[in-house]
Scaffold this active site. Structure first.
Site, PDB file in Angstrom:
ATOM      1  N   CYS A  32     -16.317  -0.206  22.812  1.00  0.00           N
ATOM      2  CA  CYS A  32     -15.636   1.076  22.486  1.00  0.00           C
ATOM      3  C   CYS A  32     -14.185   0.872  21.890  1.00  0.00           C
ATOM      4  CB  CYS A  32     -15.278   2.052  23.441  1.00  0.00           C
ATOM      5  SG  CYS A  32     -14.451   1.932  24.861  1.00  0.00           S
ATOM      6  N   CYS A  35     -11.612  -1.216  23.783  1.00  0.00           N
ATOM      7  CA  CYS A  35     -11.785  -2.745  24.123  1.00  0.00           C
ATOM      8  C   CYS A  35     -11.023  -3.517  23.019  1.00  0.00           C
ATOM      9  CB  CYS A  35     -13.444  -3.047  24.175  1.00  0.00           C
ATOM     10  SG  CYS A  35     -14.347  -2.282  25.300  1.00  0.00           S
ATOM     11  N   ASP A 545      -1.127  -1.325 -18.277  1.00  0.00           N
ATOM     12  CA  ASP A 545      -0.603  -2.243 -19.227  1.00  0.00           C
ATOM     13  C   ASP A 545      -1.571  -2.210 -20.194  1.00  0.00           C
ATOM     14  OD1 ASP A 545       0.978  -4.428 -20.176  1.00  0.00           O
ATOM     15  OD2 ASP A 545      -1.245  -5.574 -19.772  1.00  0.00           O
ATOM     16  N   ASP A 779      -3.325  -7.288 -15.936  1.00  0.00           N
ATOM     17  CA  ASP A 779      -3.960  -8.621 -15.737  1.00  0.00           C
ATOM     18  C   ASP A 779      -3.466  -9.838 -16.201  1.00  0.00           C
ATOM     19  OD1 ASP A 779      -3.494  -8.374 -18.669  1.00  0.00           O
ATOM     20  OD2 ASP A 779      -5.248  -9.393 -19.233  1.00  0.00           O
ATOM     21  N   ASP A 783       2.553  -9.137 -15.546  1.00  0.00           N
ATOM     22  CA  ASP A 783       2.187  -7.920 -14.949  1.00  0.00           C
ATOM     23  C   ASP A 783       2.357  -7.948 -13.165  1.00  0.00           C
ATOM     24  OD1 ASP A 783       1.486  -6.518 -17.090  1.00  0.00           O
ATOM     25  OD2 ASP A 783      -0.694  -7.318 -16.986  1.00  0.00           O
TER      26      ASP A 783
END
Length: 892
Positions: A32, A35, A545, A779, A783
């Site tokens: 569970c 743990c 962008d 990209d 950026d």
């Protein structure tokens, strides 16, 4: 925490970064969320550990540690000291020449240095090394390289299943073990129920108050008619028969609960094992006492009631729940298995002048690989010969095949179309795009979302609180309840323990994160962790962008104009210079050979000077100028003293002449009058072309009109973003008129243009200060700061490695629709997490009082421990099942 780990450590477990070494440890024995919390606390406190996260859903611990302070065996020891274990693989290496060694210690020492190796033993006489290692942290190829570093070599190749196969095999072993124990305990439960029916029929008030026993009364009456001899058997004999039937179920089928509870007791902690073990153990021991000495109880006014059938039924139902949970949790990792399954097992490679079929693991960078029509491409590479359409849909989500020819990159795992391809391998093994995608998904699924902290905090104290509630309820019934009050107290105590389930709380968040990140990966959206997934659903503003994000990112020179007075006529244009057509426009001297004569520039002259300068630049506009010059067959020179001025322009000496290429502001700040070119440049900008000015020896020489076409998918994707209620902003360093023209085409109202690269991050921060939750999509290298500054950075997968490292989400393809998918996925995942947490908490808030007997004053019934165990099993399975709905929700 996730961003910090990502910033410092990249790659698989065992790889080193600025933040330390990242290690992934598969954990066994967790029952569970309590743990997971216990293991995490132990790891966080361990010497040399900088960060640790334990995910109950994926059953993995992710640790960032200092290798100078601690080691893999020490960290595995911490897990074992907490009462759990690490799932390790064992490999036997057959080694040539080992019999000549005096001792195998040097080889053992080299093997232990491999990240992820827990133990290494070498037998010189046997010529073998036995290695235990963490499969998540290392590979058998790394073990083979360690053998070579020690001066030996393998006598035979080491073969092993890949990570997905190992995971599937381990899940299947666990499932089969649980299924066997469940079938045994379920069969015993049926027999125990039949044998118990005569005892139920003669039971006292406590029995008749038991809800389950009430339901079974009609069955008991039917049994009396079918097997009257059973009801004639002495109750004492029936109780001894039940004892003999229950004991093997308890100590074989249910042994894991008792072993886990004992381990927790030794370590001063409690979890679900504690609840099951204490509940069933109490009922079993009481029943044994009644069986051995019934007179003690009847003499005290208590009925000789036993609860063997309840004990067996509880164990069977809990095992059923764990079995279904195991199968459902296995399905949450289906995305990883599907992605890993894309990797072919063999490849055709040119070696020694002929094509040979080799295992894909034997392909090395530089190999020439052949792919026939319809085959999967085995590794990443660059096409040398052939043309074909390649289906990349399982990686990028793009349905249409992508045409590939000489010079184009191909990705391992994609499917070749009708043509044959011959390509040079560039990335193999763990370096391929597919392997990196699988790694990112694995790390994301092992991460923890911030919303999980609340459930973890509750789970950490849940079991002790439940034990306390059960004890109080049991004593209250014993002291204040009706006779036989002790039996009422016992039933209530056991039922409260059994119905309380921390598993549902522990599974609520990680299973949803696992399914969500997997569903994203199947659609070309890689989400780096639970924190990123959670943050994305709060996004209010998406900043895009322009170049390479909204547009295709492959600018082309469409127009060229020379400055008035620098040729025999007025300002003229060369249509589509380098853009595929068009004769030179009026007034441009077509006889020039490259601008050698001072004061006179032709189209070729401008292209040659500007192209020579831009050879040293990686800016997309500069690349477009170089491509236009090369397409015209111009011979470019080498620039001298090249200097780039961060997004504004660049300068250099070409053929002894000082050349400037950039925007108008750049030329004017260098003292160049660009006004003769402004009118035509503004016309270009209004037509969505970017004007780039050229100056030679301090005077304006001409300009280029460069166009970057809008991706056909950008407009529809932006419309979908707006329908989601998001503000969309374009952020670009381009000319304002050009940016606004592009914005009108795709439906963007707010444009921030003419922004220098270092100012992009500042603009993102400004939006955040306005109270907006910002997702930045880009990209390029320019950026990366803005991606890192945003609440959520989304990198187009065709972009640079720098942008990908700075981002929280990566789109494998170049379609902005992936941004919509990421945000929708985040919203749906968070909705499922909230549903899971609500039902997990509601289940316990409602179930525990009912188990404590709140219904008895009104209806005269007590909740049966059997019903409680069924409810507990259902709660965990329902949470995992609800998480799995995400796959269908995203497919809709």
């Amino acid at each position: 925490m996730q961003r910090e780990i990502e910033a410092g450590v990249n790659g698989r477990g065992g790889e080193t970064g600025a933040g330390g070494v990242r290690l992934t440890i598969p954990i066994t024995g967790m029952s569970c969320a309590a743990c997971a919390s216990r293991i995490q606390r132990k790891l966080e406190r361990a010497e040399g550990v900088r960060d640790a996260a334990v995910n109950f859903g994926s059953e993995r611990a992710t640790v960032v540690y200092d290798p100078a302070v601690t080691s893999v065996p020490a960290l595995v020891g911490v897990v074992r000291a907490a009462g759990y274990d690490a799932r390790v693989e064992e490999a036997v290496l057959v080694i040539e020449g080992l019999e000549m060694a005096v001792t195998g210690e040097a080889l053992a020492r080299e093997l232990r240095r491999v990240p992820g190796v827990v133990e290494a033993e070498v037998s010189v006489a046997g010529g073998r090394a036995r290695v235990k290692y963490l499969p998540e942290a290392t590979s058998q190829e790394e073990l083979a390289r360690a053998v070579e570093r020690a001066g030996y070599r393998l006598a035979e190749p080491v073969t092993a299943a890949d990570a997905a196969d190992r995971e599937r095999a381990w899940r299947e072993r666990e499932y089969r073990a649980l299924r066997g124990r469940f079938i045994f305990s379920a069969a015993a439960a049926v027999v125990a129920m039949i044998v118990s029916m005569p005892l139920m029929a003669s039971g006292g008030t406590a029995m008749t108050s038991d809800l389950f026993h009430r339901w079974m009364m009609p069955v008991s009456e039917a049994m009396r008619g079918l097997a009257p001899w059973l009801y004639a058997v002495s109750p004492g004999v029936l109780r001894w028969a039940l004892l003999a039937l229950t004991t093997p179920v308890l100590f074989w089928a249910g042994r894991s609960f008792y072993r886990g509870a004992w381990s927790g007791l030794l370590h001063g902690t409690a979890d679900m094992n504690t609840l099951v073990a204490v509940g069933t153990g109490s009922a079993y021991l009481y029943s044994v006492a009644v069986t051995v000495a019934p007179g003690l109880f009847t003499g005290a006014g208590l009925g000789a009631d036993v609860y063997y059938e309840a004990v067996v039924m509880i164990i069977a139902l809990v095992l059923l729940g764990k079995m279904l949970e195991n199968r459902a949790k296995g399905r949450t990792s289906e995305a990883i298995r599907k992605l890993a399954g894309l990797q072919p097992r063999v490849a055709w490679v040119e070696r020694g002048g002929e094509a040979r079929e080799v295992a894909v693991d034997e392909v090395v960078p530089g190999d020439v690989v052949l792919v026939r029509p319809g085959e999967r491409i085995p590794v990443d590479g660059v096409v040398l010969e052939g043309r074909s359409g390649v289906d990349e849909s399982l990686l990028t989500g793009e349905a249409l095949p992508v045409e590939k020819g000489p010079g184009d990159a191909v990705i391992g795992g994609t499917i070749n179309g009708r043509g044959a391809l011959r390509f040079r391998a560039t990335k193999v093994g763990r370096e391929t795009a597919l392997a990196q995608i699988v790694r990112l998904v694995e790390e994301a699924q092992a991460s923890r979302a911030p919303i999980q902290r609340m459930a973890d905090a509750i789970a950490g104290v849940f079991v002790p609180v439940v034990v306390g509630i059960a004890a109080v309820a049991g004593v209250a019934w014993w002291v204040f309840g009706p006779e036989p009050s002790f039996l009422y107290g016992l039933v209530t105590f056991v039922t409260v323990l059994i119905i309380a389930c921390p598993c549902a709380m522990g599974l609520a968040t990680p299973t949803a994160v696992m399914v969500g990140t997997g569903a994203g990966a199947e659609r070309g959206v890689l989400i780096k962790g639970g924190e990123s997934l959670e943050t994305a659903h709060r996004v209010t503003t998406v900043v895009l962008d322009k170049t390479g994000t909204i547009t295709a990112g492959r600018p082309r020179v469409v127009e060229v104009v020379a400055a008035p007075g620098r040729h025999g006529g007025g300002a003229g244009g060369a249509g589509a210079a380098g853009g595929g057509g068009g004769a030179e426009g009026a007034g441009v001297d077509g006889a020039g050979t490259g601008g050698e004569e001072r004061g006179v520039f032709t189209v070729e002259g401008l292209l040659r000077l500007a192209g020579s300068l831009e050879r040293a630049s990686e800016h997309p506009l500069g690349v477009a100028i170089v491509e236009a010059a090369v397409e015209r067959g111009l011979s470019l020179g080498d620039p001298v003293d090249f200097v780039s001025h961060g997004g504004r322009g660049a300068e250099a000496v070409v053929d002894g002449r000082r050349v400037l290429v950039g925007n108008r502001a750049f030329l004017e700040e260098r003292g160049v009058d660009a006004s003769p070119l402004v009118a035509v440049a503004e016309g270009w900008a209004a037509a969505a072309m970017t004007p780039v000015y050229v100056a030679v020896d301090g005077e304006a020489a001409g300009a280029f009109g460069i166009a970057d076409p809008v991706r056909p998918t950008s407009g529809p994707a932006i419309a979908r973003l707006r329908r989601l209620g998001l503000e969309v902003v374009m952020l670009t360093g381009d000319h304002r008129a050009t940016a606004e023209s592009i914005a009108r085409q795709v439906g963007i109202d707010r444009v921030v243009a003419e922004v220098l690269p270092h100012e992009k991050a500042r603009e993102v921060e400004r939006l955040r200060r306005e109270g907006k939750v910002v997702a930045m999509v880009g990209d390029g290298v320019n950026d990366a700061p803005a991606l890192a500054a945003a609440d959520v950075g989304i990198a187009i997968g065709t972009g640079t490695d720098v942008a990908l490292e700075a981002s929280d989400v990566t789109l494998i393809g170049d379609d902005l629709g992936g941004v919509v998918t990421a945000i929708e996925l985040s919203r749906k995942t968070m909705r499922v997490i909230r549903q899971n947490l609500f039902w997990a908490f509601f289940y316990n808030v409602l179930g525990i009082p009912i188990a404590a007997g709140v219904l008895y004053p009104f209806f005269g019934i007590l909740l049966s421990p059997v019903v409680a165990s069924a409810a507990m099993a259902f709660s965990s399975v329902s949470v995992v099942g609800n998480s799995l709905r995400l796959r269908k929700a995203m497919a809709a």
